[in-house]
Write an enzyme that holds these catalytic residues in place. Structure first.
Site, PDB file in Angstrom:
ATOM      1  CG  HIS A  78      -0.121   0.087   2.515  1.00 18.34           C
ATOM      2  ND1 HIS A  78       0.572  -1.004   3.032  1.00 18.34           N
ATOM      3  CD2 HIS A  78       0.117   1.113   3.380  1.00 18.34           C
ATOM      4  CE1 HIS A  78       1.189  -0.654   4.146  1.00 18.34           C
ATOM      5  NE2 HIS A  78       0.936   0.634   4.383  1.00 18.34           N
TER       6      HIS A  78
ATOM      7  NE  ARG B 298       7.465  -6.085  11.545  1.00 19.40           N
ATOM      8  CZ  ARG B 298       6.842  -4.917  11.378  1.00 19.40           C
ATOM      9  NH1 ARG B 298       5.741  -4.650  12.073  1.00 19.40           N
ATOM     10  NH2 ARG B 298       7.311  -4.010  10.538  1.00 19.40           N
TER      11      ARG B 298
END
Length: 714
Positions: A546, A628
């Site tokens: 994106h 993460r």
């Protein structure tokens, strides 16, 4: 071995289609039907139609090559024409009639029905049908055929993200055979060329000679096949042009198009599938390698022949001229040394075509990008040489301007390193900084995420909005302050989140927009955790590709700056906190969303920053194991779009500081009243928790002065 039988039948059908009348259906129709079947999840029908489309495509090309070769023999052009119009156009008409008859016998329906659109032709050139085929074969449980189709597509499209993941999964599957990873569209000359170069580099000159000769023969053959296909239908590059050209202009335009196509064929055969750039001087390099290899094995006659052939391309090359003198001395002056006949023909024909093309460039307004480095300087018109020099100067100035833009002022904090800049990341407005946070600060922020999760308020792990294979946790700066106010997280950790994001803002502002204020648009402490037991067979990304301030349109090669995109965002940043997980790296792509241009691997204290527009499409690889965590940051030049939650968070922080000062004052007064009654009731447990937390910063400052100095540098 069923798939080998299927492949043999496939190749046999393609050969039969090229020679048998009434058997070749237009490949674009088959392809369209195959894609429709694919979208309808009719895998067997899709596989059948897509294979037939590939057969038809190969058969059409074979038919065109064969018919041009046959008509070259049956209807040759006269060597010495009489009246120019009858002499030229008469044979042209006869050749056209021969081609129509020949193709009519081989193709059904009429040859005109086999003119696919540009988009379909581009799909076949990019091997797109194999992309569909591998999924269809996989769904049909034909694993070996799926792997071959996937590998064939991936060889030509090595930057395709989804296929890369598919190939890795096939490699891990227990039932896949290693020989299934084969290129069904492999070009023979590349395998021979690379083998020859390997032997050459290993000083195995006898083997090198054999493979390089094979490569040269195959390459020249492929070149002729490519040139034959150039004589196809007219490609109108300006389809909206209303004025149709006259007879001679139309003939000239089409002829020049064919000439330019023929010239570009050397790039086609010299570009390995999946590569962007061609191997420079592909044909001359064969001769250079061969002359040295023949000399090493003691065959000076063939070495001299290759050297003479090389000099046709570069007649003033001094090292090769010295070699020729050496070979003549060794062979004797009476021995005639001549270049190879096929190389002489190749060079003479190419020079004739270049001369005609450059005439059309000079007088007919055509354009031409010469693919060869060896084109003689005298062949290029003087005005084009002047334009070339001007273009070179302009390019040089633009390069200098770009370098000037890359010069940045000093960063506002010591110890921070620029690890990668825009040039190293193959893009614009991209940079990676390291050592923005210390290991201790990363641990404190990770502790903040853990404490917030345990509080059960505002940081509950839930399915990621981008993939069902990960859990997603997010914490804003305001929520962090509110949790600290309630005693659920340490005030110092919440304060560190504010400070670390502000430090990142100052770094990015000083690097990209010195002197121009950047405001926070949004700050988000985000963790992505791989869901155990749901990673097998995973095919998606952690965050799809994106852009941050526009809506990507890969098909139209555009990014639309309109709602619901955050059009006011100007710069983006990601501050990483850990690397003890698998996957989860950031990558940048072209606007097509599949061509990867750069990758960034997370680690504690690493800050990646980039402009938020169409120049920086990006995504996140799947997190396949572990958790993460990073601070996601977005910035804007627009004050009216500044992050309001941050203003409130900073107010809470100031309020906390005032309370802390007041508490410290009361404690100092308390030490002067040592006669306090022992019967005075103790402070309740409900009050000790925040009181103890308020005392920690003071005591901690003695134990960790360096950390606090780093945090308080704002």
């Amino acid at each position: 071995m069923a798939w080998l039988l299927c492949l043999s039948l496939l190749l046999a059908a393609a050969a039969a289609a090229a020679t048998s009348p009434g058997r070749l259906v237009p490949y674009d129709l088959l392809y369209a039907d195959g894609v429709r079947a694919y979208l309808a999840r009719d895998w067997a029908r899709a596989a059948e139609l897509l294979q037939r489309a590939l057969h038809s495509y190969a058969g059409l090309r074979a038919a065109r090559r064969a018919c041009r070769a046959a008509c070259d023999r049956e209807e040759p052009f006269p060597a010495a024409p009489g009246r120019w119009e009858a002499a030229l156009l008469g044979p042209v008409l006869q050749r056209a009639g021969c081609l129509q008859r020949c193709l009519g016998r081989r193709l059904l329906p009429a040859p005109s029905a086999h003119r696919a659109g540009r988009a379909v032709r581009r799909d076949f050139e990019r091997r797109e049908p194999y992309n569909y085929l591998q999924v269809a074969f996989f769904q049909l449980k034909k694993l070996d055929q799926a792997v071959s189709a996937a590998h064939t597509f991936f060889v030509a499209n090595p930057q395709h993200l989804q296929m890369r993941e598919d190939i890795e999964k096939y490699q891990r599957m227990s039932g896949v055979k290693s020989d299934s990873f084969r290129d069904l569209e492999a070009m023979p000359h590349w395998e021979a060329y690379e083998a020859g170069v390997r032997h050459y580099d290993a000083d195995e000159y006898l083997q090198a000679v054999a493979r390089l000769e094979e490569s040269l023969t195959e390459a020249l053959s492929a070149l002729e096949e490519c040139r034959a296909l150039c004589e196809g239908p007219w490609e109108d590059e300006d389809e909206e042009e209303d004025m149709q050209p006259g007879l001679y202009e139309a003939i000239a335009a089409h002829y020049v198009q064919v000439l330019k196509c023929r010239q570009q064929c050397v790039l086609e055969i010299a570009t390995k599938p999946g590569r962007i750039s061609a191997t420079e001087d592909f044909i001359p390099s064969h001769l250079d390698l061969l002359q040295f290899a023949y000399n090493q094995v003691g065959n000076q006659t063939l070495a001299a022949e290759c050297a003479a052939s090389y000099l046709l391309f570069y007649p003033t090359d001094e090292p090769m001229l010295e070699k020729m003198e050496q070979y003549r001395a060794e062979l004797g002056e009476d021995t005639a040394v001549t270049a190879r006949q096929n190389i002489q023909h190749y060079v003479q024909r190419s020079l004739m075509e270049k001369k005609l093309i450059y005439y059309s460039v000079e007088h007919l307004g055509e354009t031409f990008n010469d693919p060869d480095l060896w084109t003689p300087d005298e062949l290029i018109p003087e005005n084009l040489k002047e334009k070339y020099r001007e273009d070179q100067e302009k390019q040089k100035e633009e390069t200098l301007d770009g370098k000037e833009r890359e010069k940045r002022g000093p960063l506002p904090f010591e110890g921070i390193a620029v690890t990668m800049d825009s040039h190293q990341m193959n893009g614009t407005q991209r940079v990676v900084f390291d050592r923005v946070l210390t290991e201790s600060e990363c641990k404190d922020l990770l502790r903040l995420t853990k404490a917030a999760g345990e509080s059960g308020d505002g940081f509950r792990a839930r399915r990621s909005p981008h993939t069902p294979h990960e859990r997603f946790e997010g914490l804003t700066v305001l929520k962090a302050m509110q949790l600290a106010q309630n005693g659920d997280v340490d005030w110092r950790d919440a304060k560190l989140l504010l400070q670390a994001s502000e430090k990142s803002r100052k770094i990015i502002e000083s690097y990209f927009t010195p002197g121009k204020k950047l405001h926070f648009s949004f700050t988000h402490l985000v963790c992505r955790t791989a869901v155990d037991g749901q990673q097998e067979g995973r095919m998606d990304l952690s965050h799809p590709v994106h852009a941050d301030n526009c809506l990507l349109d890969p098909e139209g090669q555009e990014c639309w700056k309109e709602p619901p995109a955050y059009v006011y965002r100007d710069y983006s940043g990601i501050l990483y906190l850990n690397d003890d997980f698998q996957g989860g790296g950031l990558f940048f792509t072209e606007v097509d969303t599949v061509t990867v241009t750069a990758e960034v691997h997370p680690k504690c204290g690493r800050l990646v920053a980039f402009s938020s527009g169409k120049e920086n499409p990006h995504g996140v690889w799947a997190v396949s194991r572990g958790r993460r965590c990073a601070v996601a940051l977005w910035y804007t030049h627009s004050r009216e779009h500044a992050e309001q939650e941050r203003v409130k968070a900073e107010e809470l922080m100031k309020q906390r500081a005032v309370e802390q000062d007041k508490l410290d004052g009361e404690k100092r007064q308390g030490t002067d009243h040592s006669s306090r009654s022992s019967s005075e009731p103790p402070v309740s447990n409900s009050g000790t928790k925040p009181a103890n937390r308020r005392q920690k910063p003071g005591s901690d400052s003695k134990q960790h002065p360096k950390v606090l100095r780093a945090r308080d540098e704002f």
